[in-house]
Design an enzyme around this catalytic site. Sequence first.
Site, PDB file in Angstrom:
ATOM      1  N   HIS A  70       0.846  -1.191   0.000  1.00  0.00           N
ATOM      2  CA  HIS A  70       0.000   0.000   0.000  1.00  0.00           C
ATOM      3  C   HIS A  70       0.876   1.233   0.000  1.00  0.00           C
ATOM      4  O   HIS A  70       1.940   1.225   0.621  1.00  0.00           O
ATOM      5  CB  HIS A  70      -0.932   0.020   1.229  1.00  0.00           C
ATOM      6  CG  HIS A  70      -2.049   0.979   1.066  1.00  0.00           C
ATOM      7  ND1 HIS A  70      -1.932   2.301   1.396  1.00  0.00           N
ATOM      8  CD2 HIS A  70      -3.284   0.809   0.551  1.00  0.00           C
ATOM      9  CE1 HIS A  70      -3.069   2.916   1.109  1.00  0.00           C
ATOM     10  NE2 HIS A  70      -3.908   2.031   0.601  1.00  0.00           N
ATOM     11  N   ASP A  80      -7.857  -5.412  -0.292  1.00  0.00           N
ATOM     12  CA  ASP A  80      -8.338  -6.236  -1.404  1.00  0.00           C
ATOM     13  C   ASP A  80      -7.984  -7.711  -1.270  1.00  0.00           C
ATOM     14  O   ASP A  80      -8.478  -8.534  -2.028  1.00  0.00           O
ATOM     15  CB  ASP A  80      -7.766  -5.713  -2.726  1.00  0.00           C
ATOM     16  CG  ASP A  80      -8.390  -4.387  -3.100  1.00  0.00           C
ATOM     17  OD1 ASP A  80      -9.586  -4.230  -2.864  1.00  0.00           O
ATOM     18  OD2 ASP A  80      -7.669  -3.519  -3.619  1.00  0.00           O
TER      19      ASP A  80
HETATM   20  N1  CMC Z   1       4.250  -7.410  -5.066  1.00  0.00           N
HETATM   21  C1  CMC Z   1       5.597  -7.365  -5.236  1.00  0.00           C
HETATM   22  N2  CMC Z   1       6.352  -6.275  -5.009  1.00  0.00           N
HETATM   23  C2  CMC Z   1       5.717  -5.158  -4.600  1.00  0.00           C
HETATM   24  C3  CMC Z   1       4.324  -5.131  -4.390  1.00  0.00           C
HETATM   25  C4  CMC Z   1       3.594  -6.314  -4.641  1.00  0.00           C
HETATM   26  N3  CMC Z   1       2.266  -6.339  -4.469  1.00  0.00           N
HETATM   27  N4  CMC Z   1       3.963  -3.905  -3.987  1.00  0.00           N
HETATM   28  C5  CMC Z   1       5.084  -3.172  -3.934  1.00  0.00           C
HETATM   29  N5  CMC Z   1       6.150  -3.937  -4.291  1.00  0.00           N
HETATM   30  C6  CMC Z   1       7.565  -3.535  -4.289  1.00  0.00           C
HETATM   31  C7  CMC Z   1       7.888  -2.655  -5.479  1.00  0.00           C
HETATM   32  O1  CMC Z   1       8.327  -3.430  -6.583  1.00  0.00           O
HETATM   33  C8  CMC Z   1       8.979  -1.798  -4.904  1.00  0.00           C
HETATM   34  O2  CMC Z   1      10.157  -2.559  -4.856  1.00  0.00           O
HETATM   35  P1  CMC Z   1      11.605  -1.819  -5.047  1.00  0.00           P
HETATM   36  O3  CMC Z   1      11.708  -0.859  -3.913  1.00  0.00           O
HETATM   37  O4  CMC Z   1      12.581  -2.937  -4.998  1.00  0.00           O
HETATM   38  O5  CMC Z   1      11.535  -1.148  -6.382  1.00  0.00           O
HETATM   39  C9  CMC Z   1       8.539  -1.570  -3.455  1.00  0.00           C
HETATM   40  O6  CMC Z   1       7.758  -2.722  -3.132  1.00  0.00           O
HETATM   41  C10 CMC Z   1       7.716  -0.316  -3.246  1.00  0.00           C
HETATM   42  O7  CMC Z   1       6.600  -0.363  -4.140  1.00  0.00           O
HETATM   43  P2  CMC Z   1       6.042   0.860  -4.976  1.00  0.00           P
HETATM   44  O8  CMC Z   1       5.456   0.367  -6.249  1.00  0.00           O
HETATM   45  O9  CMC Z   1       7.091   1.933  -5.054  1.00  0.00           O
HETATM   46  O10 CMC Z   1       4.924   1.363  -3.983  1.00  0.00           O
HETATM   47  P3  CMC Z   1       3.717   2.276  -4.362  1.00  0.00           P
HETATM   48  O11 CMC Z   1       3.343   2.995  -3.137  1.00  0.00           O
HETATM   49  O12 CMC Z   1       3.996   3.096  -5.574  1.00  0.00           O
HETATM   50  O13 CMC Z   1       2.564   1.220  -4.787  1.00  0.00           O
HETATM   51  C11 CMC Z   1       0.760  -0.256  -4.682  1.00  0.00           C
HETATM   52  C12 CMC Z   1       1.539   0.830  -3.957  1.00  0.00           C
HETATM   53  C13 CMC Z   1      -0.491  -0.579  -3.877  1.00  0.00           C
HETATM   54  C14 CMC Z   1       0.327   0.260  -6.074  1.00  0.00           C
HETATM   55  C15 CMC Z   1       1.646  -1.527  -4.819  1.00  0.00           C
HETATM   56  O14 CMC Z   1       1.979  -2.024  -3.545  1.00  0.00           O
HETATM   57  C16 CMC Z   1       0.996  -2.610  -5.659  1.00  0.00           C
HETATM   58  O15 CMC Z   1       1.119  -2.580  -6.885  1.00  0.00           O
HETATM   59  N6  CMC Z   1       0.270  -3.581  -5.022  1.00  0.00           N
HETATM   60  C17 CMC Z   1      -0.452  -4.579  -5.768  1.00  0.00           C
HETATM   61  C18 CMC Z   1      -1.772  -3.995  -6.252  1.00  0.00           C
HETATM   62  C19 CMC Z   1      -2.763  -3.814  -5.121  1.00  0.00           C
HETATM   63  O16 CMC Z   1      -2.962  -4.687  -4.286  1.00  0.00           O
HETATM   64  N7  CMC Z   1      -3.450  -2.659  -5.126  1.00  0.00           N
HETATM   65  C20 CMC Z   1      -4.495  -2.336  -4.132  1.00  0.00           C
HETATM   66  C21 CMC Z   1      -4.071  -1.284  -3.179  1.00  0.00           C
HETATM   67  S1  CMC Z   1      -5.168  -1.108  -1.764  1.00  0.00           S
HETATM   68  C22 CMC Z   1      -6.684  -0.642  -2.417  1.00  0.00           C
HETATM   69  C23 CMC Z   1      -6.640   0.583  -3.262  1.00  0.00           C
HETATM   70  O17 CMC Z   1      -6.020   1.575  -2.905  1.00  0.00           O
HETATM   71  O18 CMC Z   1      -7.284   0.574  -4.297  1.00  0.00           O
END
Ligand code: CMC
Length: 432
Positions: A310, A367
């Site tokens: 998140h 989710d």
């Molecule tokens: N699986 C694998 N790696 C992950 C995941 C995941 N679900 N989420 C984050 N990471 C890694 C990402 O690759 C990055 O690694 P590094 O630092 O080595 O590059 C690190 O963790 C930080 O991630 P980020 O993408 O910079 O974080 P963000 O804040 O931009 O993204 C997120 C947040 C929710 C989009 C992301 O965690 C994600 O894609 N999760 C899966 C999709 C998901 O479950 N979304 C629902 C979110 S909750 C409900 C809503 O808000 O709608």
Amino acid sequence: MNNEKSGSEAILTVEGKTYSLPVVTGTENDKAIDIGTLLQKTGYTTLDTGYKNTASCTSDITFLNGSEGILSYRGYGIEELAEKCVFIEVAYLLVHGHLPNPAEYENFRQLLKRFALIHEDMIHFFDHFPPNAPPMAILSVMVNSLSSYYPEMSLDPLKTLDTAAARLISKIRTIAAFTYKKSMGHPLVYPRSDLNYCGNFLNMMFDKPVYPYTVRPEAVAALNKLLILHADHEQNCSTSTVRLVGSAGVNLYSSISAGINALWGPLHGGANEAVVTMLETIHQDNDNFKKYIEKAKDKSDPFRLSGFGHRVYKTFDPRGKIIKEACDDLLVALNVSDPLLDIARRLEEIALNDEYFIERNLFPNVDFYSGIIYRALGIPTNMFTVMFALGRLPGWIAQWKEQQEDPDSKIGRPRQVYIGEPSRPFVPMSKR
Ligand code: CMC
């Protein structure tokens, strides 16, 4: 609300010159540097891809503390609201700023009943989508169309807002249920005045002329809880979209329609659908958890563990915790056994013990388990994100209202840092 400049200041040095910028302190002591005069004073903008460090507004609706896993609406903790309220009570709280007293609650309930139908002409719209049209596409079109059936909003948005809010909260569940019925080729089931908000929705979804549906209180309770947990989440992608579109003076229905499109994305609301698809894939692949954990960690592979991680929560998502418990309770109450629940539990356990996920503070989010509850309720996977939209609607409305009422609100218009070609002479067609 304490959203005043706190008296303290931030000192910024740019190319040897020092500037003082005011610090804004929120009610729960969150602090922000107000850079409203930065460009004018220094000639510099800020660059913050994905708005990881940027507060786009002050707001008195929802508080979220990502490092402690706290979420509250209008000052009330999410745990208590989820346990003690029904969804429409929370919807009222978000939109109006206070919990309804008995008279306000009754009045709101009556409005929701009065507005439950959609214009009969709109029902023909459903016939013109191709078979298998994504329900989120239909939902956004139908909500946008409401602006043509109820144009009074564009004349005096704030005066008509309470009516429009009740209209939307009521009609969206009818639109959602009709979308499903049309996709199944089943006759539409109209709303009934003797059923409550969630019971009515379930009945419109599942009642059939040959198989009457019995609304079970456990199902109603689980749905109320899920919708409450989704009802607002401060400035997430879809809410920011609603605010951005609204900031241009767009009416409530069309602003919400834009938010629905943003929510559709798999990184946002679409994740609940992606979770179930992922769990099914793992199950069909002989429960090969290792393979999918490795894929999620592999930076050359776009696959991510859906329902994990998140932007704001870096300990746990309090909504995920409540949903996990609700999921266990509902499956027992309905006597449903879902193999995906086992897969989810095992996947969670493996991920929570894996260095990659530990280091990055990746926990199950709202989710991860919600889809299993939806499945137990009989809701098909392609309707999951629609369910999220139903829940998030009061939050979108409250945020839109707050922005419209803010005398300091301005059209949303971020800046950029141009990195394209420098100025160059035009080349005529014959010389290219
Ligand atoms: N699986 C694998 N790696 C992950 C995941 C995941 N679900 N989420 C984050 N990471 C890694 C990402 O690759 C990055 O690694 P590094 O630092 O080595 O590059 C690190 O963790 C930080 O991630 P980020 O993408 O910079 O974080 P963000 O804040 O931009 O993204 C997120 C947040 C929710 C989009 C992301 O965690 C994600 O894609 N999760 C899966 C999709 C998901 O479950 N979304 C629902 C979110 S909750 C409900 C809503 O808000 O709608």
